[in-house]
Structure formats: structure tokens, C-alpha cells
Design an enzyme around this catalytic site. Structure first.
Site, short mmCIF file in Angstrom:
data_model
loop_
_atom_site.label_atom_id
_atom_site.label_comp_id
_atom_site.label_asym_id
_atom_site.label_seq_id
_atom_site.Cartn_x
_atom_site.Cartn_y
_atom_site.Cartn_z
N SER A 102 22.06 -32.22 28.62
CA SER A 102 21.91 -32.84 29.94
C SER A 102 22.39 -34.29 29.95
CB SER A 102 20.45 -32.77 30.39
OG SER A 102 19.60 -33.49 29.51
N ASP A 113 14.84 -35.61 26.81
CA ASP A 113 15.30 -35.90 25.46
C ASP A 113 16.82 -36.06 25.46
OD1 ASP A 113 16.14 -33.33 25.88
OD2 ASP A 113 15.06 -32.45 24.20
N ASP A 115 20.10 -34.90 23.40
CA ASP A 115 20.70 -34.04 22.38
C ASP A 115 21.83 -34.80 21.73
OD1 ASP A 115 19.13 -31.65 22.88
OD2 ASP A 115 20.21 -31.51 24.78
N ASP A 168 16.88 -35.00 19.75
CA ASP A 168 17.18 -33.81 18.95
C ASP A 168 18.48 -34.10 18.22
OD1 ASP A 168 14.97 -32.61 19.97
OD2 ASP A 168 16.02 -31.03 21.06
N LYS A 229 18.43 -27.07 38.19
CA LYS A 229 17.54 -27.19 37.04
C LYS A 229 16.11 -27.49 37.50
CE LYS A 229 18.66 -29.41 33.34
NZ LYS A 229 19.12 -30.46 32.41
N TYR A 238 13.04 -21.67 33.52
CA TYR A 238 13.85 -22.60 32.72
C TYR A 238 13.29 -22.63 31.31
CZ TYR A 238 16.60 -26.74 31.52
OH TYR A 238 17.50 -27.61 30.93
#
Length: 608
Positions: A102, A113, A115, A168, A229, A238
Site C-alpha cells: 500500500s 505498516d 512493506d 515488514d 480497501k 479484507y
């Protein structure tokens, strides 16, 4: 750190292609005045709903990414020096941080978070260098909290918070001795001589970049994706890990709608999204570009050649080589739930938005009003840190319970796993709970007393859970059957049950729906204790220890209680029997509860 400039940007002189995707557009017209007005209202609704972060939060994210970039560069230089490379090699040693998900797509919100992918040289490996040495470096930093390595995941990842921001972090070692700062990972050469875990790690970034290149208007795509989303989270669909759809799945679905309606604005794209996917004939795949073949020989999604690909229920194909089905977790049950939600969204867009506000589309799904019977999965651990890792493992296996119930009942007992955890703050030990709605398949006519016996199914599920290689004393799960009227108060936002409300189907449909799914317990069968095979007893000490480690006090503290103050329906058992009744008998036998006894090990029976 790698540049995050928009890959879709083009100079004014460049002309966009005539169409995007593998087919021609469905509709080329632009918005009407009404569409423009609805779009203003939609954007205002998204802002008012708090889906955008402020400038200070954005700046902090950039600062955190810069700090992580410095840390991994220092880590690689340290490893290069340790291994006796020349001073010049140490000076040139480098790692590069990329973002995906995202954040890379530009649709993240406050608290989301990030990624991230670290790309390092060929001599820095994942198993020891990343998950041990870098892990220890991060563990010593004051800014880092909740550090959780997950080396055995499908895509190995290190999870942590850096200055309060969730990260992450993946790692990919490519076949270069020196990684340049301007590395282009969209080029196929980065996939030379790497393993499949590295390919999956790299493809998070490669897929995100391809998606942004394959949509006609990036800003319209971003607004629409942000909207969908939010809708998916409100409607409980989701979650990739639970068997629904995750971020990349929703991004590809939205991107395909953008390709089919290249001149539409978000208010139009949202309604077209529901119109198209309500009518979509799964398992026909959603594809953004032609599936690419390559001499590297990695497996690509192709049901003509790969029999396993024919079993996928809702294929959503990634656009970067090697093209894969990003939604292989979807099951028959979760596809059914999503189809219902698409239909619900379509009806709202077609009927109610002409006279209602956008908020009508985003009404939360009343999961605990939708079914008459539920499975409750309680997860417990000795402390908060253990619960974090244990919960992650159980959640990653939760979809297996859905698949096993589908298999063992031949699809006649339908499941609706709900991708949200619940916590009873009145319990003294760290714990959380997940729920699954159960119903008899619509249109299924059976005789009174027909049973769905899933005791063995739940046993098998628990056996898989107990395979956790990082198990610690205190980690356990309990599965219980609860009726709607017995749901614990902590699942409701205000701590108490709401008055009965109709589902998105009519009240008449709801009565039929519930009566056909009415369940009560069959008789409780006492099972003789299984004898231990002394030849194999010494091979299973860990399993026995797990089963006997939880004290009666701990078990009492998490036993799910009925809302009426009665005894709990059950703790986790040697099995579960659901007896589906003929229409009209469910209420008559409502006092009969599904009784689930304690799990019996070969030697011990846990006392409550």
C-alpha cells in the site's frame, strides 16, 4: 534508498497507448456533471473517514525508511569486512531498500505498516545473515520494538516497529557482488540464479510497479483502491491469510476496472467495480497483461499445463514475471461470502446512492447477526510476547479449518471465517479469539437429525496447530460451538448484544436462511482413551507436554462463557458434532448445547 518516483509519470509529448490490458475498454465516455458531484462527495467522505495521513506522519515515514536504509548498508559493510574482502569491496558494499504494498501504491493510511524489501549482494544470505545477525542488530536498537522473525513463512519476513511505525522487512540476495543504488528490479536480470523465496520477495515490488504502469490514470486508481480497501475491511472480506483478499488482490481487481473504463473517475469506477465483479464468472482469471513466458523457467500460472492451477477458485494473476495467482488462498466458502458482498455493494450503488450518502455503502457487516451458529477459537499464551507469535501461527492456519470442514462435509456445511480478532479484557491471561460462522448449504434438504460430525476435522486442525516449531508452555487453543444468543459480550462494540437486525437479505429470506442452518448438539459421546504405542512414545514428548502444560486456572480464565451466565458451551475437545435440524426444530431444541470435552492425550486428561 531507492527512488519512489511515480513509474507511471510521462512527459507531455508522450502519447498513452490506445488501451490498457488484454481487451478493449468497455466504456470510453467520461464523467457527467452528476458523476463529478458524486466524486466530490466521495473524496470528502474518504477524508472525513480518516483514510489519509497528515504531512507530519508522512515525513516520519520517510525518516524511518532512511534510517532503516542506513542500518542495512552498515550491516552489509560489516559482513563484507568480516569475510575478509578487500578494503575496496568493503567500501563498495551496499544494500538497497525498496517499498511495495500500500505504501508503494500510494494508498496507505494512518498507522498502516510499510512493506519493505532489502536487496543485498550474493554473499549475504537470508538464513544466517538476515534472520540472525541483522535481527540481533535490530534487537539492540532502542527504536525497535515487537521484533518478530518469521523465517518459515511463504515469503520470509522480519516484522517489527521502528519508532512506532510497523515494518515488514523482506530480504532478497541477488547474483551481484555489488548492489548499485540505482538498481532496476523491474528488469528480468534480477531473477537470474535466485531461489523461489527470493523471487517471491522481489515480486512484491515488481508487481506494484507493474500495476502503476498498467492503469490509465494513477490518481483515479489510487482513490478508487483506497475506497474499495476501506469497503472490504468494513464488510469483513479484507484478509489474504483468512482466505479472502489482501492488498495486492484488491489492487489488481481495481486496476482491471480502470483498464475497462479508462476515462472514468473514482465515483464511476466504484460502482463499475461492483457491477463487473457481481457478474464475473469465476474461475475465469483477472489478468492485467498477457502472461509472460521466460527462459528462466520459473512456474507461471497456466491451467492448461498445470493441473493444480485448475483448482483455484478465484484466480487474480500478478502482472510481473513469473505471473502467479495471488489469491490461491480463496476457498469455496470465502468466494461465496465475497460474491454476496459484491452483490450487496452493487445493489447499494445501483439503488441507494441515488438517494443516500456514500456512507450507506460502508455500513459495517453485522457478522454476529448473520448466523445462528459459530465456532469460537480461543488462543492463549503465558505472556504478551508469546501470544503475538502464537496468534500469528494459529491465524496463518485458520483457513485450513475452513478447507477441512468443506472437505469433510462435502461442502454441505458452509463456513464464514471472520478476519478480526477479539479480546476479552476481563480475562487475566493474554488471549484473543477468532470466530467462524456456520450454516447449512442453502437449498439443501435433509432429514431431521442429519448430522455434520466434524470432531475428527477439529482434531486434525489442532494436530496441525501443535506442529508449531517454536511452541512454549502456556500456548494453547480451545474451540467451542456457540449459538448466536450465547455469543460473549466482548464481541460487541458496546459490550452488549444489539437488538436483532435483518441481514442484507430480506427478513423473510433471513428466517428461511437461519431455519435451514439451525444446529444443535448431538449426544455427547465418551471416547475411550487411546493407548500409547510404547514404540513411539519417546518420539512424541513435545506433543504430550503441550497437551498437559496448561493449568486448570489458565483454562478456566479463557473458557468461553455464554452471555446468559451459564456454563461455557465447551473448551477445546476431542471433537465437535453439529446436528443440523429440519426447519422449525432449531428453536425447539435450543437448550441442547454442543458439548465439547477436553482434549484427551494418550496418557492424560486435562482437568478443568
Amino acid at each position: 534508498m531507492a527512488s519512489s518516483e511515480d513509474p507511471n509519470a510521462s512527459s507531455p509529448a508522450e502519447q498513452p497507448p490506445k488501451h490498457y490490458g488484454i481487451t478493449k475498454p468497455i466504456f470510453l465516455s467520461g464523467p457527467t456533471e452528476y458523476d463529478l458531484q458524486r466524486n466530490v462527495e466521495l473524496e470528502k467522505f474518504l477524508i472525513d473517514s480518516g483514510l489519509y495521513e497528515n504531512k507530519d506522519e508522512a515525513a516520519k515515514r520517510e525518516e524511518v525508511l532512511g534510517r532503516i536504509d542506513q542500518i542495512v548498508k552498515g550491516w552489509v559493510k560489516q559482513l563484507t569486512s568480516r569475510r575478509g574482502y578487500t578494503d575496496q569491496m568493503v567500501e563498495d558494499a551496499n544494500a538497497v531498500i525498496f517499498t511495495f504494498g500500500s505504501y508503494r501504491l500510494g494508498v496507505h493510511g494512518p498507522g498502516a505498516d510499510i512493506d519493505t524489501l532489502c536487496v543485498g549482494p550474493s554473499y549475504v544470505n537470508r538464513e544466517e545473515d538476515f534472520f540472525i545477525i541483522l535481527h540481533d542488530i535490530l534487537d539492540e536498537l532502542e527504536e525497535v520494538t515487537e521484533l518478530q522473525p518469521v523465517p518459515d513463512a511463504h515469503v520470509p519476513v522480519m516484522k517489527f516497529k521502528f519508532q512506532g511505525i510497523s515494518i515488514d522487512l523482506l530480504y532478497a540476495s541477488i547474483s551481484l557482488l555489488v548492489v548499485p543504488d540505482d538498481l532496476d528490479i523491474s528488469h528480468g536480470s534480477v531473477l537470474y540464479d535466485v531461489d523461489e523465496q527470493t523471487v517471491r520477495s522481489l515480486n512484491g515490488c515488481r508487481v506494484a510497479d507493474q500495476i502503476l504502469k498498467l492503469v490509465p490514470n494513477v490518481e483515479h486508481f489510487r482513490t478508487t483502491l483506497r475506497c474499495l480497501k476501506f469497503w472490504a475491511k468494513r464488510r469483513g472480506v479484507y484478509s489474504n491469510v483468512t482466505g479472502f483478499l489482501g492488498g495486492v488482490n484488491w489492487a489488481i481487481l481495481v486496476a482491471r476496472i480502470c483498464q475497462l473504463y479508462p476515462n472514468a473517475i473514482p465515483s464511476m469506477l466504484v460502482s463499475r467495480f461492483f457491477r463487473v465483479y457481481t457478474q464475473w464468472r469465476w474461475p475465469n482469471p483477472v489478468i492485467l497483461r498477457s502472461i509472460e513466458e521466460n527462459e528462466l523457467g520459473f512456474h507461471t500460472w497456466d491451467p492448461r499445463r498445470n493441473p493444480r492451477d485448475r483448482l483455484h477458485h478465484m484466480p487474480i494473476i500478478t502482472p510481473a514475471y513469473p505471473c502467479m495467482n495471488s489469491s490461491y488462498n480463496v476457498s469455496v466458502s470465502t468466494l461465496r461470502v465475497m460474491a454476496e458482498q459484491f452483490d450487496h455493494g452493487n445493489r447499494i450503488c445501483q439503488i441507494e446512492l441515488n438517494k443516500a450518502q456514500w456512507s450507506a455503502l460502508f455500513e459495517p457487516y453485522l457478522f454476529f447477526e448473520a448466523y445462528k451458529n459459530y465456532l469460537q477459537v480461543d488462543i492463549v499464551a503465558a505472556d504478551v510476547d508469546d501470544l503475538l507469535t502464537w496468534k500469528g501461527w494459529v491465524e496463518s492456519r485458520f483457513r485450513q479449518l475452513t478447507l477441512k470442514i468443506e472437505r469433510d462435509t462435502k461442502g454441505m456445511l458452509q463456513c464464514h471465517p471472520y478476519p478480526k480478532e477479539y479480546v476479552d479484557v476481563t480475562k487475566p491471561c493474554p488471549h484473543c479469539a477468532f470466530f467462524m460462522g456456520l450454516q447449512r448449504k442453502e437449498g439443501l434438504r435433509g432429514k431431521e437429525g442429519q448430522q455434520f460430525d466434524i470432531r475428527g476435522t477439529v482434531d486434525e486442525f489442532r494436530e496441525g496447530i501443535n506442529m508449531y516449531m517454536f511452541w512454549k508452555p502456556g500456548m494453547d487453543i480451545y474451540v467451542s460451538h456457540v449459538r448466536r444468543r450465547q455469543l460473549p459480550p466482548f464481541v460487541f462494540p458496546d459490550g452488549c448484544k444489539r437488538p436483532r437486525l435483518s441481514r442484507h437479505v430480506s427478513q423473510q429470506d433471513e428466517r428461511t436462511y437461519e431455519d435451514s442452518a439451525g444446529c444443535s448438539s448431538g449426544s455427547v459421546e465418551r471416547h475411550t482413551r487411546r493407548k500409547i504405542d510404547h514404540k513411539t512414545e519417546d518420539m512424541r514428548p513435545a506433543t504430550l507436554e503441550k497437551q498437559t502444560s496448561v493449568s486448570s486456572q489458565l483454562m478456566e480464565s479463557v473458557a468461553p462463557e455464554s452471555s446468559t451466565g451459564g456454563a461455557p458451551d465447551t473448551s477445546f475437545s476431542n471433537g465437535i458434532r453439529l446436528e443440523c435440524l429440519a426447519t422449525g426444530d432449531a428453536e425447539k431444541k435450543s437448550d441442547h448445547r454442543l458439548s465439547v470435552g477436553q482434549f484427551e492425550s494418550e496418557k492424560e486428561v486435562l482437568e478443568t
